[in-house]
Scaffold this motif. Structure first.
Motif, short mmCIF file in Angstrom:
data_model
loop_
_atom_site.label_atom_id
_atom_site.label_comp_id
_atom_site.label_asym_id
_atom_site.label_seq_id
_atom_site.Cartn_x
_atom_site.Cartn_y
_atom_site.Cartn_z
N LEU A 191 0.84 -1.37 0.06
CA LEU A 191 -0.02 0.08 0.16
C LEU A 191 1.00 1.03 -0.09
O LEU A 191 0.46 2.42 -0.21
CB LEU A 191 -0.97 0.00 1.40
N SER A 200 -3.44 -0.95 -7.19
CA SER A 200 -4.95 -1.32 -7.88
C SER A 200 -5.05 -2.97 -7.49
O SER A 200 -5.84 -3.46 -6.94
CB SER A 200 -5.19 -1.04 -9.47
N PHE A 203 -5.43 -3.34 -3.65
CA PHE A 203 -6.62 -3.18 -3.07
C PHE A 203 -7.77 -4.46 -3.46
O PHE A 203 -8.67 -4.79 -2.89
CB PHE A 203 -7.23 -1.96 -3.55
N VAL A 231 -4.54 4.76 2.93
CA VAL A 231 -5.68 4.20 2.41
C VAL A 231 -6.52 5.42 1.95
O VAL A 231 -6.71 5.44 0.60
CB VAL A 231 -6.32 3.04 2.94
N VAL A 235 -7.36 7.16 -1.77
CA VAL A 235 -8.63 7.42 -2.34
C VAL A 235 -8.87 8.76 -2.75
O VAL A 235 -9.47 9.00 -3.81
CB VAL A 235 -9.58 6.97 -1.30
N SER A 247 -9.99 0.88 -4.93
CA SER A 247 -10.10 1.49 -3.53
C SER A 247 -11.12 1.72 -2.96
O SER A 247 -11.55 1.45 -1.76
CB SER A 247 -9.17 2.73 -3.50
#
Length: 483
Positions: A191, A200, A203, A231, A235, A247
């Motif tokens: 991450l 991508s 997630f 995270v 986003v 996400s």
């Protein structure tokens, strides 16, 4: 499933503005190719990952010779690694035919990276449960982890995580995947990569395991604030449509799984989930004024649907109902010009407002800054109502919204009564016309809802009788209101 072309995405250093981060993936014609451009362009990333070239796979993946699959895994072994020795001990001496022998069919790897080609084929094969089980029995996880630990190549990382993501889609394998030594920490660490394609796939993998029987252990691994903050930062700052989709899907999975919700939702709220998502929606709505950004409209649907989910959760209810920014952006949505085909957006606004106002106790501050603010929002929604796909769910939410604010609607309408002997100003005449049109729409909506409820069985009708009575009162008031 593996991509047929590589994609690169680079995250800017530090904390730059939104338009400078998570550069969109560029599609090249050959493996490893990257678009060279000093400027910043926003490309439409694929919404799914295409299969590897058909010439490299049999139509039925379950019939692929096991020795071929094993030979593919062998090609991914990092030279000199411990896992190479372990694999050799398990399989014996390497076969001479190698990966170019596809049961008599040439894999045609000329001018291509053999590692990438083999990895992409395994990525596709992992979608088949028998093939996935075969891979698991032949140290594929150990091989993938070894590559993740030694490589700096975003493409290699993407393929490794992509294979793991397909493996994790098989429930029977999830526990073995989750208990693989070092795998959880390695995946979570991805991450913090700066590549859109890798993120991508990470997630996608995390969403898969959070839907599985191993969800609790993975949720606990994601608990540290720095991980959840990362995270939300991704986003809120990605310009890549595929990464945004994956996400948001990950966050939706957190809400959909009760056990995961209990672990992660409150910590996510603590690090700013609600504010991040509302700000993201506001940013996307602002972009609609730029015709070059119309291809981002799908992103708005994703975000609105997620806000719908959030508005239905008790944890987020209070924060969302007291958010001036949320009401302001919902107001902007219902003001959007018709050319943007915003009826689906307005349907989401109905659901969100209904969730926030349905209990009749919540008072959203910004709704009451002006005497007619709530009515204006409702009127705009009603003006869009004929274009909204009024399925049973939308109809239920719309009536719930109207009933939840019936008293306020009456008070607001009464405040707009105009002395008939007084000549109306242009503004009052316009408002009068708008109120009349909105009342007619309310009557149509409520009449349809009552008709739907009348077709219920006696037992079901009894449960909603008081609501039906309230709907009839609203209908009667609207029908008899003298504008």
């Amino acid at each position: 499933m593996s991509p047929s072309t590589p994609q690169e995405g680079v995250l800017g250093e530090g904390e730059p503005a939104r338009d400078e981060v998570l550069q969109p993936q560029q599609e090249g014609e050959e493996a490893g190719e990257q678009e060279e451009d000093d400027g910043f362009e926003e490309d439409e990333a694929p919404t799914h990952l295409p299969f590897a070239p058909s010439s490299e796979l049999l139509d039925d993946m379950t019939t692929v010779d096991p020795s071929y699959t094993i030979s593919l895994i062998r090609q991914l072994l990092p030279q000199g690694s411990n896992v190479e020795k372990e694999f050799s001990a398990k399989q014996g001496a390497p076969e001479e035919k190698g990966v170019n022998s596809d049961n008599g069919e040439s894999a045609q790897l000329e001018n291509k990276d053999p590692w990438e080609e083999c990895g992409c084929i395994l990525w596709d094969l992992a979608a088949s449960k028998p093939q996935a089980e075969l891979m698991m029995n032949n140290l594929v996880l150990e091989v993938l982890l070894a590559n993740l630990h030694v490589t700096e190549s975003p493409r290699v990382k993407e393929i490794c995580i992509g294979i793991m993501g397909n493996l994790a889609c098989h429930e029977s394998l999830v526990n073995a995947i989750s208990t693989q030594n070092g795998l959880t920490a390695t995946v979570v660490n991805q991450l913090f990569l700066d590549d859109s394609a890798c993120l991508s796939e990470t997630f996608r993998f995390l969403a898969a395991v959070l839907r599985s029987s191993a969800s609790v252990s993975w949720a606990e691994a994601l608990l540290p604030d720095e991980i959840l903050s990362r995270v939300l930062w991704i986003v809120g700052n990605t310009l890549n449509s595929t990464l945004l989709e994956k996400s948001i899907d990950f966050l939706s999975t957190v809400i959909d799984n009760q056990g995961v919700t209990a672990i992660l939702l409150q910590p996510l709220i603590k690090v700013g989930l609600v504010d991040h998502v509302i700000s993201l929606l506001a940013s996307e709505i602002e972009k609609l004024s730029d015709e070059s950004k119309f291809d981002r409209s799908a992103s708005i649907d994703l975000i609105l649907n997620f806000i719908e989910e959030l508005s239905a959760t008790d944890n987020c209810f209070e924060l969302m109902s007291s958010s001036d920014q949320l009401i302001q952006v919902l107001d902007k949505i219902v003001k959007l010009p018709d050319k943007l085909e915003v009826s689906s957006y307005c349907a989401s606004v109905v659901v969100i407002l209904a969730n926030l106002l349905a209990d009749g106790k919540c008072t959203v501050p910004s709704l009451f800054h002006a005497r007619n603010a709530l009515w204006c929002i409702l009127a705009r929604l009603l003006a869009q109502a004929q274009g909204i796909d009024m399925n049973s769910s939308s109809l239920e939410h719309f009536v719930s919204l109207l009933l939840g604010k019936f008293t306020l609607i009456k008070d607001d309408l009464e405040s707009h009564r105009v002395d008939k002997e007084v000549e109306l100003s242009a503004e009052d005449a316009y408002l009068k016309h708008g109120i009349s049109a909105s009342l007619n729409t309310i009557c149509c909506i409520v009449e349809r809802w009552i008709a739907d409820k009348s077709s219920l069985s006696e037992e079901e009708a009894a449960l909603t009788q008081s609501t039906i009575e309230n709907a009839r009162k609203l209908l009667n008031y609207c029908q008899n209101y003298d504008v």
